[in-house]
Design a protein around this motif. Structure first.
Motif, PDB file in Angstrom:
ATOM      1  N   GLY A 179      -7.622   0.710  -5.666  1.00 49.07           N
ATOM      2  CA  GLY A 179      -7.594  -0.736  -5.661  1.00 49.07           C
ATOM      3  C   GLY A 179      -6.985  -1.532  -6.785  1.00 49.07           C
ATOM      4  N   THR A 225      -3.122  -1.202  -2.604  1.00 42.00           N
ATOM      5  CA  THR A 225      -4.088  -0.366  -2.200  1.00 42.00           C
ATOM      6  C   THR A 225      -3.382   0.974  -2.029  1.00 42.00           C
ATOM      7  N   SER A 272       0.884  -1.007   0.089  1.00 44.62           N
ATOM      8  CA  SER A 272       0.001  -0.076   0.067  1.00 44.62           C
ATOM      9  C   SER A 272       0.970   1.392  -0.111  1.00 44.62           C
ATOM     10  N   PHE A 317      -0.459   5.039   1.541  1.00 47.31           N
ATOM     11  CA  PHE A 317      -1.229   5.831   2.164  1.00 47.31           C
ATOM     12  C   PHE A 317      -0.696   7.236   2.425  1.00 47.31           C
TER      13      PHE A 317
END
Length: 345
Positions: A215, A229, A147, A149
């Motif tokens: 995603g 993600t 991921s 973020f």
């Protein structure tokens, strides 16, 4: 041309990062170019030019660092190469494959050193992870997950030029941070993504032309599968890039917020937490984001000092930038069609 130093185009965060890293490796910044001369003067980065053209006319400029908004990268890189300058470009290299391919061809024709700033490769433990994979210590690679973020756009009052698709490109979160993850995953695994299945979502309706979250399912050409993600609207996550690999014999995991640790997982023996033991500073003296830029620029300027690109560059080049443009095209098409899409090379 006088062999002097670098010019930086762009006076925002990345322009400042480049200036600091260049100073740390002893490359002089002879001047900067801003969106206006007033902005360049106020940047605090030193001498400045009143225009991009004035910068290219300066014989002291040996290399150009392009840290401007995304829509300017193609034209500025092309102009710099035509003027015989080596080019270091922030990502994305271009906003479409045709322009990216044109830049690769021009770099070859002009014989200039060319690089794109995928700096995560230059964290020492990311390089160690790549060595682990290539040595076979993980066995057959099965799964790549991870991921990226951030939270800097999580409020409806947050704004930036990247929200405008005309300036930042049609893919924001994928292009801005997803490209870093995808480049790092490719570097560590030694595999290329061959097809994608993507779901792109905008959390705030007023940002209807670019995505806040993504995603993505991935199929790698070496047989591994992947799940990625992405989000720029996750409160509390400032800059969290994480990648985990599962092989037949072992696993490993690295994340950018704990860059000095590489987790190695085993089935039949205790898991390991490897600490960095190589790099510019002794173990325990943390090397982070600015140090990755320093290592990246050191590799690039070794090539610039030789005045020609090496046969096998040990840094990301325009070809790697092109790869990410192709991946972005496939991801956008997959999200639009809601199906698997092959990466066109």
């Amino acid at each position: 041309m006088i062999d002097t130093g670098a010019a930086i185009v762009g006076t925002g965060l990345m322009g400042r990062v480049h200036a600091e890293a260049l100073a740390r490796i002893g490359v002089p910044v002879v001047g900067v170019v801003g969106s206006s001369s007033d902005r360049a003067a106020a940047s605090g980065l030193g001498a400045y030019y009143c225009s991009f053209e004035e910068m290219l006319d300066d014989p002291r400029v040996r290399s150009v660092h392009i840290c401007s908004p995304n829509h300017l990268h193609h034209a500025q890189a092309m102009a710099a190469m035509r003027a015989g300058r080596h080019v270091v470009c922030e990502k994305p290299l271009a906003l479409n494959p045709a322009h990216a391919h044109e830049l690769i061809a021009a770099a070859t024709d002009f014989g200039v050193v060319n690089a794109v700033c995928f700096v995560s490769r230059f964290y020492p433990l990311c390089r160690q992870a790549a060595q682990n994979v290539s040595s076979g210590s993980l066995g057959s690679l099965r799964l790549v997950t991870g991921s990226y973020f951030q939270d800097w756009l999580s409020k409806d009052t947050d704004t930036n030029w990247r929200l405008d698709s005309q300036l930042g490109g049609p893919l924001r979160t994928v292009g801005d941070i997803g490209s870093h993850w995808l480049d790092l995953a490719g570097f560590i695994t030694g595999q290329r993504v061959e097809s994608v299945m993507a779901d792109l979502t905008t959390a705030l309706p007023e940002r209807s032309d670019t995505e806040d979250m993504a995603g993505i399912l991935l199929r790698f050409d070496g047989g591994a599968r992947g799940v990625l993600t992405l989000s720029q609207v996750s409160p509390g996550r400032k800059n969290h890039l994480a990648v985990e690999l599962s092989g037949s014999d072992a696993s490993l995991r690295w994340d950018s917020e704990s860059p000095e640790q590489l987790w190695i997982g085993h089935r039949d023996e205790p898991n390991q937490l490897r600490l960095r033991d190589t790099g510019d500073y002794p173990a325990g003296h943390i090397q982070g984001y600015p140090d990755a830029f320093k290592a990246f620029f050191r590799a690039v300027y070794d090539a610039i000092d030789a005045d020609e690109p090496p046969d096998q560059p040990d840094y990301p080049t325009f070809a790697d930038g092109f790869e990410q443009v192709l991946l972005a095209e496939a991801i956008a098409e997959s999200a639009r069609l809601e199906t698997w899409v092959s990466v066109q090379r």
